[in-house]
Design an enzyme around this catalytic site. Sequence first.
Site, PDB file in Angstrom:
ATOM      1  N   GLY A  62     -21.892  -1.855  20.093  1.00 50.58           N
ATOM      2  CA  GLY A  62     -22.434  -0.504  20.204  1.00 50.58           C
ATOM      3  C   GLY A  62     -21.337   0.553  20.280  1.00 50.58           C
ATOM      4  O   GLY A  62     -21.450   1.622  19.664  1.00 50.58           O
ATOM      5  N   GLN A 108     -30.016   1.441  24.044  1.00 51.63           N
ATOM      6  CA  GLN A 108     -30.950   1.036  25.101  1.00 51.63           C
ATOM      7  C   GLN A 108     -32.395   1.008  24.615  1.00 51.63           C
ATOM      8  O   GLN A 108     -33.257   0.415  25.258  1.00 51.63           O
ATOM      9  CB  GLN A 108     -30.834   1.978  26.307  1.00 51.63           C
ATOM     10  CG  GLN A 108     -29.555   1.823  27.093  1.00 51.63           C
ATOM     11  CD  GLN A 108     -29.494   0.518  27.888  1.00 51.63           C
ATOM     12  OE1 GLN A 108     -30.504  -0.066  28.236  1.00 51.63           O
ATOM     13  NE2 GLN A 108     -28.284   0.056  28.167  1.00 51.63           N
ATOM     14  N   ALA A 144     -26.401  -5.643  19.728  1.00 56.67           N
ATOM     15  CA  ALA A 144     -27.273  -6.830  19.790  1.00 56.67           C
ATOM     16  C   ALA A 144     -27.435  -7.365  21.212  1.00 56.67           C
ATOM     17  O   ALA A 144     -28.496  -7.866  21.572  1.00 56.67           O
ATOM     18  CB  ALA A 144     -26.717  -7.927  18.871  1.00 56.67           C
ATOM     19  N   HIS A 145     -26.383  -7.252  22.040  1.00 54.65           N
ATOM     20  CA  HIS A 145     -26.462  -7.909  23.355  1.00 54.65           C
ATOM     21  C   HIS A 145     -27.385  -7.188  24.333  1.00 54.65           C
ATOM     22  O   HIS A 145     -27.637  -7.686  25.432  1.00 54.65           O
ATOM     23  CB  HIS A 145     -25.064  -8.099  23.957  1.00 54.65           C
ATOM     24  CG  HIS A 145     -24.423  -6.860  24.497  1.00 54.65           C
ATOM     25  ND1 HIS A 145     -24.351  -6.590  25.843  1.00 54.65           N
ATOM     26  CD2 HIS A 145     -23.807  -5.840  23.881  1.00 54.65           C
ATOM     27  CE1 HIS A 145     -23.711  -5.450  26.020  1.00 54.65           C
ATOM     28  NE2 HIS A 145     -23.366  -4.973  24.852  1.00 54.65           N
ATOM     29  N   THR A 152     -13.374  -9.460   7.675  1.00 52.73           N
ATOM     30  CA  THR A 152     -14.289 -10.542   7.316  1.00 52.73           C
ATOM     31  C   THR A 152     -15.537 -10.459   8.175  1.00 52.73           C
ATOM     32  O   THR A 152     -15.451 -10.318   9.390  1.00 52.73           O
ATOM     33  CB  THR A 152     -13.587 -11.906   7.511  1.00 52.73           C
ATOM     34  OG1 THR A 152     -12.437 -11.932   6.664  1.00 52.73           O
ATOM     35  CG2 THR A 152     -14.514 -13.058   7.160  1.00 52.73           C
ATOM     36  N   CYS A 186     -20.196  -0.184  32.968  1.00 48.97           N
ATOM     37  CA  CYS A 186     -18.856   0.169  32.525  1.00 48.97           C
ATOM     38  C   CYS A 186     -18.109   0.971  33.584  1.00 48.97           C
ATOM     39  O   CYS A 186     -16.897   0.970  33.632  1.00 48.97           O
ATOM     40  CB  CYS A 186     -18.947   0.985  31.252  1.00 48.97           C
ATOM     41  SG  CYS A 186     -20.310   0.464  30.213  1.00 48.97           S
TER      42      CYS A 186
HETATM   43  C1  LIG Z   1     -24.163  -0.806  26.236  1.00 51.08           C
HETATM   44  C2  LIG Z   1     -24.191   0.546  25.607  1.00 51.08           C
HETATM   45  C3  LIG Z   1     -23.224   0.948  24.669  1.00 51.08           C
HETATM   46  C4  LIG Z   1     -22.040   0.091  24.321  1.00 51.08           C
HETATM   47  O1  LIG Z   1     -22.385  -1.045  23.591  1.00 51.08           O
HETATM   48  P1  LIG Z   1     -21.324  -2.262  23.521  1.00 51.08           P
HETATM   49  O2  LIG Z   1     -21.956  -3.223  22.576  1.00 51.08           O
HETATM   50  O3  LIG Z   1     -21.219  -2.786  24.905  1.00 51.08           O
HETATM   51  O4  LIG Z   1     -20.051  -1.711  23.010  1.00 51.08           O
HETATM   52  C5  LIG Z   1     -23.337   2.192  24.107  1.00 51.08           C
HETATM   53  N1  LIG Z   1     -24.355   3.008  24.423  1.00 51.08           N
HETATM   54  C6  LIG Z   1     -25.306   2.671  25.303  1.00 51.08           C
HETATM   55  C7  LIG Z   1     -26.409   3.624  25.614  1.00 51.08           C
HETATM   56  C8  LIG Z   1     -25.259   1.430  25.937  1.00 51.08           C
HETATM   57  O5  LIG Z   1     -26.182   1.106  26.829  1.00 51.08           O
END
Ligand SMILES: *Cc1c(COP(=O)(O)O)cnc(C)c1O
Length: 390
Positions: A79, A189, A210-211, A247, A335
Site C-alpha cells: 500500500g 482500509q 493485500a495484507h 520481475t 506504524c
Molecule cells: C496499512 C495502510 C497503508 C500501508 O500499506 P502497506 O501495505 O503496509 O505499505 C496505507 N494506507 C492505509 C490507510 C493503511 O491502512
Amino acid sequence: MMNIATTSQRVVYLDHAATTALDPAVFAAMQPYFLEVPGNPSSIHQIGRSALQAIDDAREEVCTILGCSRREIIFTGGGSEADNLAIKGVALAQQQRGKGSHIITSAIEHHAVLDTAEYLQHVGFEVTLLPVDQHGLVQPDDLRAAIRPDTVLVSLMYANNETGVIQPIAELGAICRVHGVLFHTDAVQAAGSLSLTVDDLNVDLLSLAAHKFYGPKGMGLLYIRRGTPLLPQINGGGQERRRRAGTENTPGIIGLATALRLAAARRAWYVQHCATLRDQLLEGVLTRVPQTWLNGDRERRLPNNANIGFAGIDAESILLLLDQHGICASSGSACTSGSLDPSHVLLAMGRSPEDAGGSLRFTVGKDTTADDIAYVLETLPPIIAMLRGA
Ligand SMILES: *Cc1c(COP(=O)(O)O)cnc(C)c1O
C-alpha cells in the site's frame, strides 16, 4: 480466537486494521507459484509463459472487481508503494508538463500519503492539508475552496485506518472532476467492507494493500485511469507497461487477486459479521466502563472499527495489560504506536492530546467470535478500574 505460540493461554486478535492473517485458501492458491511455476513472466519458454498467464488471469480478476481495464492496474510491493507511486508519479508528471505544483490532501491521511506530500513540499510543491470536523469527515466545501488553477492532484483516503471513518469519496471525486483535477484515494482500509468500483467512486487513482484483506504482505496495487500522466518511481525493466520495473511477484499477485475475489464474494456476510461483534464490543465498553467515548462518526465508519477513548488513562498502559491477557489492540496506527506522540488523526478531529493519548483501536475480523468479545468485556473493565486507582 487464534492458536499461536505465546506466553498467554488465550489470544484474541483485535488489530485487523494493522494487518490480517493470510487466508488458507489464498495460501493454497499462491503455493504452486512458489514451488511449481518458478518462471519469469518475461521469459519466452513455457514455464515463463505459465507465470505470465497466471498474472494475466489475476489482473483480469482484479479488473472485474474494480470495474476497470487491464492496462489500468499496476501491481506494487504494498500500500505504501502504491500511495507513493500515485502521488509522486502524478505530481511530478504534471509538474513536468507545466500544469502546476500544488497538491491537496487531508490532515488525517496515513503517513504513506502525508510523508509523501511532505517530500514533495521539499522539492518545491505547495501542499494544502484539508481539516476534518469532530466526526473525522472532510467537508466538501473545504475541498472546493482549496482547489486552485495550479492544483495538479487531490489525495483523500476512503476510510481512515485509526477511526474507520468513511469519507464521501464519490462526492469529493465529483468536485475534482468538475475542476479538472486528478483524484487519488487510499482505499487500503476500505477493501473487504466497501465498494471498490472506480467509476462509481469518481477516482482516477486508487491504492490497495493485500495484507489488509487476508492476502499476502508486501503486495499491493495502484489503479490508474487510462490517460492519467504518471512518472515511474522504479526504473529498470519494462514490466507493468514500463510503469513499475522489476520481475513480477507472481505468487503475490495471485494471492492479492484471490484475496480480493474472496473478499468481494463474502462482503455482505463480512460487513454484518463485523458490525455485530463491533457493536457488542462498543456498547459493552461504553456501558460497563465510565468516562469512555467513541472516536469518529458512529454511522459513517467501517463495520469492524471501534476506536474508544478512556478519560485520564494512557492508552499504552491499557495495551500492555491487555496484552498480558492475550488481547491484541492498538493505540493509533501500528506504524506509529511505540512512539508516544498522540494520534495526528484524533488531534485533527479536535481531541486534546490527553484524550488522544487515552484512545484505543479495536478492529475485529472474519475469524473473531462472540466469545472473543465476551472475554474482552470481562477483562477490560477491571484493568481500567485498576489503572484509575479505584
Ligand atoms: C496499512 C495502510 C497503508 C500501508 O500499506 P502497506 O501495505 O503496509 O505499505 C496505507 N494506507 C492505509 C490507510 C493503511 O491502512
